[in-house]
Design a protein around this motif. Sequence first.
Motif, mmCIF file in Angstrom:
data_model
loop_
_atom_site.group_PDB
_atom_site.id
_atom_site.type_symbol
_atom_site.label_atom_id
_atom_site.label_comp_id
_atom_site.label_asym_id
_atom_site.label_seq_id
_atom_site.Cartn_x
_atom_site.Cartn_y
_atom_site.Cartn_z
ATOM 1 N N UNK A 1 57.082 -36.320 -7.729
ATOM 2 C CA UNK A 1 57.195 -36.292 -9.120
ATOM 3 C C UNK A 1 57.000 -37.948 -9.585
ATOM 4 N N UNK A 2 57.900 -38.755 -9.004
ATOM 5 C CA UNK A 2 57.987 -40.164 -9.188
ATOM 6 C C UNK A 2 56.555 -40.761 -9.057
ATOM 7 N N UNK A 3 56.003 -40.165 -8.188
ATOM 8 C CA UNK A 3 54.362 -40.959 -7.890
ATOM 9 C C UNK A 3 53.521 -40.390 -9.091
ATOM 10 N N UNK A 4 53.881 -39.086 -9.416
ATOM 11 C CA UNK A 4 52.927 -38.522 -10.631
ATOM 12 C C UNK A 4 53.081 -39.214 -11.736
ATOM 13 N N UNK A 5 54.401 -39.251 -12.163
ATOM 14 C CA UNK A 5 54.941 -39.880 -13.287
ATOM 15 C C UNK A 5 54.184 -41.439 -13.559
ATOM 16 N N UNK A 6 54.476 -42.174 -12.517
ATOM 17 C CA UNK A 6 53.822 -43.586 -12.464
ATOM 18 C C UNK A 6 52.608 -43.658 -12.541
ATOM 19 N N UNK A 7 51.697 -42.674 -11.970
ATOM 20 C CA UNK A 7 50.302 -42.796 -11.964
ATOM 21 C C UNK A 7 50.037 -42.435 -13.400
ATOM 22 N N UNK A 8 50.469 -41.534 -14.093
ATOM 23 C CA UNK A 8 50.307 -40.875 -15.387
ATOM 24 C C UNK A 8 50.482 -42.133 -16.516
ATOM 25 N N UNK A 9 51.747 -42.522 -16.360
ATOM 26 C CA UNK A 9 52.059 -43.718 -17.477
ATOM 27 C C UNK A 9 51.321 -44.929 -17.213
#
Length: 313
Positions: free
Chosen positions: A149-157
């Motif tokens: 989830x962290x990797x996904x969040x970082x990508x999106x933001x």
Amino acid sequence: MDYTPLRISTVKPLKSLTFDLYIFFKDQYLCYVKKGEQLTEDKYTKLKVQKIAKFFITESDELSYQKFLDSLLSETLKNTQISIDDKVHMVEGAASSAIERMQTNPGSESAYYMTETAAKSLRQIIKSNPEALKKIFGKKVEKNEELIKHSLNVCALAVKLAEILHCTEQELDDLGTAALIHDIAITQMNKDDIQLFYKPRKLLSSDDKRVYYLHTKDAKTLLQEKPYVNKTILELVANHEEVLSGQGPNKKKKLTKLEEILSMVNNYDKRTITNKTTPMQTLKDMMIDEMGNYSLDLLNEFKKVLHSEGLLE
Ligand SMILES: [Fe+2]
Ligand SMILES: [Fe+2]
């Protein structure tokens, strides 16, 4: 036979499958839907009822599956009849599956290609749907899913911020892919060392830091011989813990715009996990603690984006 795990959200019923779809049930792999057949609504619902979150394909079907997913993603994102929640769910499924595959099989070209597609889809959904970013950040996950989830969040933001800062399409693609895979080496550490991911940076001893920061070097080692990984992405992954004060693992004091964005957004999202602070508090802490680590202009731009995207509410 080797099986590749994928998330159920990346197949849709009523579409002819171009691969054999397996499930893992009662300690064995079962072919649930055959190539050429459709996953009926009935069979799809059954999976959900049984709480089966994953399906499997064989290695020889990876390419067929990738083509299937590419077209499913582009059809879904274009379709105005499909709700934004369903779209987000599918893109998250694709991105999470891709990250997971890169964690367990970082040398797989097919996993890497899936990561690139997932990053593009994430970018697209955020660009064309103003609420998407908030929906992604609003989701809570189980502890074993936090790193993904962290990797996904970082990508999106990171991609959102970079877009506002007028980065090129190529830069946005590179940043998105790098963000999804930036922490793939963490799961390769031993159990005790993995726990360092959950420890606030301020509490890391110098020994902790030395061990923890190896994941940036290790990720580079895993990716650097691969001709399909471009240099920008490789450097982004290797430098994602660098800060302008030179206290990062590689002691770099000069960062490219993309490197600074990735490091800063990574820092922010990681704080929300390790420090368990609210988004607003996390931002306040960063504005104090990270002075000198990121340029003030960038911190201020970031603050604006968090505000305008409604992520501080
Ligand atoms: Fe990291
Ligand atoms: Fe990270």
